[in-house]
Design a protein around this motif. Structure first.
Motif, PDB file in Angstrom:
ATOM      1  N   GLN A   1       1.312   6.983  -6.876  1.00 56.36           N
ATOM      2  CA  GLN A   1       0.366   8.071  -7.133  1.00 56.36           C
ATOM      3  C   GLN A   1       1.029   9.430  -6.939  1.00 56.36           C
ATOM      4  O   GLN A   1       0.851  10.344  -7.756  1.00 56.36           O
ATOM      5  CB  GLN A   1      -0.843   7.937  -6.208  1.00 56.36           C
ATOM      6  CG  GLN A   1      -1.761   6.774  -6.563  1.00 56.36           C
ATOM      7  CD  GLN A   1      -2.981   6.733  -5.652  1.00 56.36           C
ATOM      8  OE1 GLN A   1      -3.049   5.941  -4.726  1.00 56.36           O
ATOM      9  NE2 GLN A   1      -3.935   7.607  -5.918  1.00 56.36           N
ATOM     10  N   ARG A   2       1.807   9.574  -5.866  1.00 52.53           N
ATOM     11  CA  ARG A   2       2.507  10.840  -5.631  1.00 52.53           C
ATOM     12  C   ARG A   2       3.479  11.137  -6.777  1.00 52.53           C
ATOM     13  O   ARG A   2       3.592  12.281  -7.230  1.00 52.53           O
ATOM     14  CB  ARG A   2       3.280  10.782  -4.308  1.00 52.53           C
ATOM     15  CG  ARG A   2       2.431  10.691  -3.072  1.00 52.53           C
ATOM     16  CD  ARG A   2       3.238  10.980  -1.818  1.00 52.53           C
ATOM     17  NE  ARG A   2       4.286  10.006  -1.564  1.00 52.53           N
ATOM     18  CZ  ARG A   2       4.125   8.892  -0.853  1.00 52.53           C
ATOM     19  NH1 ARG A   2       2.931   8.600  -0.341  1.00 52.53           N
ATOM     20  NH2 ARG A   2       5.139   8.072  -0.647  1.00 52.53           N
TER      21      ARG A   2
ATOM     22  N   ILE B   1      -2.631   9.623   0.429  1.00 53.40           N
ATOM     23  CA  ILE B   1      -1.395   9.294  -0.283  1.00 53.40           C
ATOM     24  C   ILE B   1      -0.267  10.255   0.064  1.00 53.40           C
ATOM     25  O   ILE B   1       0.898   9.951  -0.188  1.00 53.40           O
ATOM     26  CB  ILE B   1      -1.613   9.288  -1.811  1.00 53.40           C
ATOM     27  CG1 ILE B   1      -1.962  10.687  -2.317  1.00 53.40           C
ATOM     28  CG2 ILE B   1      -2.674   8.275  -2.190  1.00 53.40           C
ATOM     29  CD1 ILE B   1      -1.993  10.784  -3.842  1.00 53.40           C
ATOM     30  N   TRP B   2      -0.584  11.406   0.649  1.00 52.84           N
ATOM     31  CA  TRP B   2       0.444  12.413   0.910  1.00 52.84           C
ATOM     32  C   TRP B   2       1.020  12.239   2.304  1.00 52.84           C
ATOM     33  O   TRP B   2       0.758  13.018   3.216  1.00 52.84           O
ATOM     34  CB  TRP B   2      -0.119  13.816   0.711  1.00 52.84           C
ATOM     35  CG  TRP B   2      -0.533  14.049  -0.707  1.00 52.84           C
ATOM     36  CD1 TRP B   2      -1.806  14.056  -1.208  1.00 52.84           C
ATOM     37  CD2 TRP B   2       0.334  14.255  -1.824  1.00 52.84           C
ATOM     38  NE1 TRP B   2      -1.780  14.252  -2.563  1.00 52.84           N
ATOM     39  CE2 TRP B   2      -0.481  14.383  -2.976  1.00 52.84           C
ATOM     40  CE3 TRP B   2       1.712  14.350  -1.974  1.00 52.84           C
ATOM     41  CZ2 TRP B   2       0.041  14.592  -4.246  1.00 52.84           C
ATOM     42  CZ3 TRP B   2       2.236  14.555  -3.236  1.00 52.84           C
ATOM     43  CH2 TRP B   2       1.410  14.683  -4.353  1.00 52.84           C
ATOM     44  N   HIS B   3       1.837  11.207   2.473  1.00 55.34           N
ATOM     45  CA  HIS B   3       2.498  10.950   3.754  1.00 55.34           C
ATOM     46  C   HIS B   3       3.779  11.774   3.827  1.00 55.34           C
ATOM     47  O   HIS B   3       4.678  11.610   3.008  1.00 55.34           O
ATOM     48  CB  HIS B   3       2.829   9.461   3.907  1.00 55.34           C
ATOM     49  CG  HIS B   3       1.645   8.566   3.761  1.00 55.34           C
ATOM     50  ND1 HIS B   3       0.551   8.659   4.584  1.00 55.34           N
ATOM     51  CD2 HIS B   3       1.385   7.564   2.885  1.00 55.34           C
ATOM     52  CE1 HIS B   3      -0.348   7.739   4.223  1.00 55.34           C
ATOM     53  NE2 HIS B   3       0.143   7.075   3.190  1.00 55.34           N
TER      54      HIS B   3
ATOM     55  N   ALA C   1       0.886   4.123  -2.919  1.00 53.13           N
ATOM     56  CA  ALA C   1       0.740   5.554  -2.618  1.00 53.13           C
ATOM     57  C   ALA C   1       1.900   6.348  -3.216  1.00 53.13           C
ATOM     58  O   ALA C   1       1.707   7.454  -3.739  1.00 53.13           O
ATOM     59  CB  ALA C   1       0.668   5.763  -1.104  1.00 53.13           C
ATOM     60  N   SER C   2       3.102   5.798  -3.148  1.00 56.34           N
ATOM     61  CA  SER C   2       4.257   6.507  -3.705  1.00 56.34           C
ATOM     62  C   SER C   2       4.146   6.628  -5.220  1.00 56.34           C
ATOM     63  O   SER C   2       4.578   7.622  -5.815  1.00 56.34           O
ATOM     64  CB  SER C   2       5.558   5.802  -3.319  1.00 56.34           C
ATOM     65  OG  SER C   2       5.695   4.561  -3.976  1.00 56.34           O
TER      66      SER C   2
ATOM     67  N   GLU D   1       0.828  -1.207   0.000  1.00 59.36           N
ATOM     68  CA  GLU D   1       0.000   0.000   0.000  1.00 59.36           C
ATOM     69  C   GLU D   1       0.867   1.264   0.000  1.00 59.36           C
ATOM     70  O   GLU D   1       0.484   2.295  -0.566  1.00 59.36           O
ATOM     71  CB  GLU D   1      -0.957   0.019   1.191  1.00 59.36           C
ATOM     72  CG  GLU D   1      -0.308  -0.079   2.561  1.00 59.36           C
ATOM     73  CD  GLU D   1      -0.120  -1.512   3.034  1.00 59.36           C
ATOM     74  OE1 GLU D   1       0.050  -1.702   4.260  1.00 59.36           O
ATOM     75  OE2 GLU D   1      -0.145  -2.436   2.198  1.00 59.36           O
ATOM     76  N   ASP D   2       2.029   1.192   0.629  1.00 55.99           N
ATOM     77  CA  ASP D   2       2.935   2.348   0.625  1.00 55.99           C
ATOM     78  C   ASP D   2       3.553   2.549  -0.757  1.00 55.99           C
ATOM     79  O   ASP D   2       3.748   3.689  -1.199  1.00 55.99           O
ATOM     80  CB  ASP D   2       4.041   2.166   1.666  1.00 55.99           C
ATOM     81  CG  ASP D   2       3.513   2.196   3.092  1.00 55.99           C
ATOM     82  OD1 ASP D   2       2.519   2.912   3.321  1.00 55.99           O
ATOM     83  OD2 ASP D   2       4.076   1.502   3.958  1.00 55.99           O
TER      84      ASP D   2
ATOM     85  N   PRO E   1      -6.837   5.980  -8.819  1.00 50.55           N
ATOM     86  CA  PRO E   1      -6.109   4.706  -8.848  1.00 50.55           C
ATOM     87  C   PRO E   1      -6.613   3.739  -9.913  1.00 50.55           C
ATOM     88  O   PRO E   1      -5.825   2.959 -10.458  1.00 50.55           O
ATOM     89  CB  PRO E   1      -6.341   4.130  -7.448  1.00 50.55           C
ATOM     90  CG  PRO E   1      -6.668   5.317  -6.598  1.00 50.55           C
ATOM     91  CD  PRO E   1      -7.400   6.273  -7.496  1.00 50.55           C
TER      92      PRO E   1
ATOM     93  N   GLY F   1      -3.101   2.811  -5.364  1.00 54.28           N
ATOM     94  CA  GLY F   1      -3.553   2.673  -3.998  1.00 54.28           C
ATOM     95  C   GLY F   1      -4.917   3.295  -3.824  1.00 54.28           C
ATOM     96  O   GLY F   1      -5.657   3.522  -4.756  1.00 54.28           O
TER      97      GLY F   1
END
Length: 457
Positions: free
Chosen positions: A48-49, A225-227, A45-46, A41-42, A332, A220
């Motif tokens: 998508q960023r 997503i913006w961690h 997300a990366s 999942e990380d 996504p 994701g």
């Protein structure tokens, strides 16, 4: 829906840019995520960023930065460096968490330093170092590096050293399709040979092998997503920071080469302000990348090959493709659909696109006279770089771990070699002048070799 045929042309060209940007971007967060041991999942997300920031940066550069139709995306220099450092972490006595934290710091510190150097006029120093000879060697080595990578991908070359003959045959078919569209396409249709190759190749692949994607973690969730600092609190491992500073300088030279080559293609040279703006935007986004667990950005010199092939030089096409890429990053489901593009198809199409870069590199040497002695100024760095590219990274295991990413990179070593040769060797001393033939003789026409200063000019 479209007001004119011109809008439709821009849309098609934008779709072509979309696939080009996607193919050059998608594997970076995937491979980095796996190297750092991130959860699926990380990684999603990366991705998508990465898609969103890459799309935004391309638009910013096209409108306010260098103002050329050039892709900016995850820098290949940094990509190789990060993977190499992760692989060398045990030898350095570092855990992967410490490496990731120090890399984040390296990204941000290096990018900040490069911005300051650009504002202080360091680009003018680089311009004097990066003569046409240096840029020609850089483009040749980049062409060889990319062609080798995409050739292996399009033939299904695996770690066991075996080909996938079915994939290789399909790739050959795709190359023929792209070539036919490019050479035989009437009117503007020849400009969309790469898009045609992707569509035909994707359909053919689905018929032969099914439509399952070979990529993992294609997207994701639509939220969260913006961690901030997903790789942990920035660390300060001195060795990693120092190597990062060197990578930042190498990436800065890549911008210089890309914009110089683009100036010749677009027939309008980049101004000093364009160079500075380009470096500032690229490295500002690279600082953001360090904050959000992505590798730094760079201007893609490989865009020149893409532009040479498509002949679509309009910024509107890049902006359209970048906007589509942002949408893919936001939703996504779209990223998951695009991730079904078979890598072998994308590799075959890009292999054809980058063939044009070879011509760009050769044209950089025009006006230079070579003989049995002066040929070393090109042959030594190019052949040394290619030789290193064909040596596995494992062969450099005995070298100091922090030097391995540099010494095992044929592109960097080749460029360093040609710069040293251009600085310390007076090549004009080895240029011979042939005597003009007597009237009526059978000797070929007299040609006075260009002087060293003329070559540099």
């Amino acid at each position: 829906m479209f007001k004119s045929k011109d809008n439709f042309t821009v849309l098609l060209a934008g779709m072509q840019w979309l696939f080009f940007i996607f193919t050059n971007t998608v594997m970076v967060p995937l491979s980095i995520g796996h190297a750092l041991g991130l959860a699926p999942e990380d990684i999603a997300a990366s991705m998508q960023r990465s898609f969103i920031l890459t799309g935004v940066l391309c638009i910013v550069q096209a409108v306010w930065g260098h103002r050329y139709a050039l892709m900016d995306g995850p820098a290949g220099v940094w990509w190789g460096l990060v993977l190499s450092i992760c692989a060398s972490a045990p030898a350095m006595g570092l855990d992967i968490g410490t490496v990731a934290a120090s890399l984040s710091s390296g990204f941000m510190i290096s990018s900040t330093v490069v911005i300051l150097l650009a504002l202080c006029g360091f680009l003018n120093v680089l311009k004097r170092i990066f003569t046409p000879m240096v840029m020609g060697v850089f483009l040749l080595l980049l062409t060889f590096q990319l062609a080798n990578t995409f050739f292996k991908g399009m033939i299904g070359y695996d770690q066991g050293g075996k080909w996938d003959l079915q994939l290789a045959a399909l790739s050959l078919f795709i190359i023929v399709v792209v070539a036919l569209i490019h050479l035989k396409g009437k009117g503007k249709w020849g400009q969309f040979s790469l898009l045609g190759g992707i569509i035909v190749g994707w359909v053919a692949y689905a018929l032969l092998f099914g439509s399952e994607s070979r990529m993992a973690a294609s997207g994701g969730g639509g939220h969260g997503i913006w961690h901030f600092l997903p790789w942990g609190t920035p660390g300060f491992e001195p060795g990693i920071i120092m190597v990062g500073l060197l990578a930042g300088l190498v990436n800065m030279t890549n911008t210089l080469t890309s914009l110089t080559a683009a100036g010749r293609l677009f027939k309008r040279e980049a101004t000093d302000k364009q160079f500075v703006r380009s470096v500032m935007f690229t490295n500002s986004f690279s600082i953001l990348a360090g904050c959000f667990g992505l590798i730094p950005f760079g201007t893609f010199a490989s865009s020149i090959g893409f532009l040479e092939n498509t002949k679509v030089l309009r910024r509107a096409a890049l902006i359209a493709g970048s906007a589509m890429f942002i949408i893919v990053g936001i939703f996504p489901a779209l990223g998951g659909w695009l991730a079904k593009l078979p890598l072998s198809v994308g590799n075959a199409v890009l292999f054809v696109a980058y063939l044009q870069m070879f011509g760009t590199a050769i044209r950089t040497f025009q006006g230079t006279t070579f003989n049995a002695k002066t040929i070393y100024r090109v042959a030594l760095p190019v052949l040394t770089g290619i030789s290193i590219m064909n040596i596995p990274v494992s062969a450099f295991a005995e070298f100091p771990p922090l030097l391995t990413p540099i010494l095992s990179n044929g592109l960097i070593i080749g460029v360093i070699l040609v710069i040293l040769l251009e600085i310390f060797v007076r090549w004009d001393r080895f240029e011979t002048t042939t005597k003009a033939p007597e009237p009526g003789s059978k000797t070929g026409p007299y040609r006075q070799p260009y002087s060293h200063n003329e070559i540099r000019g």
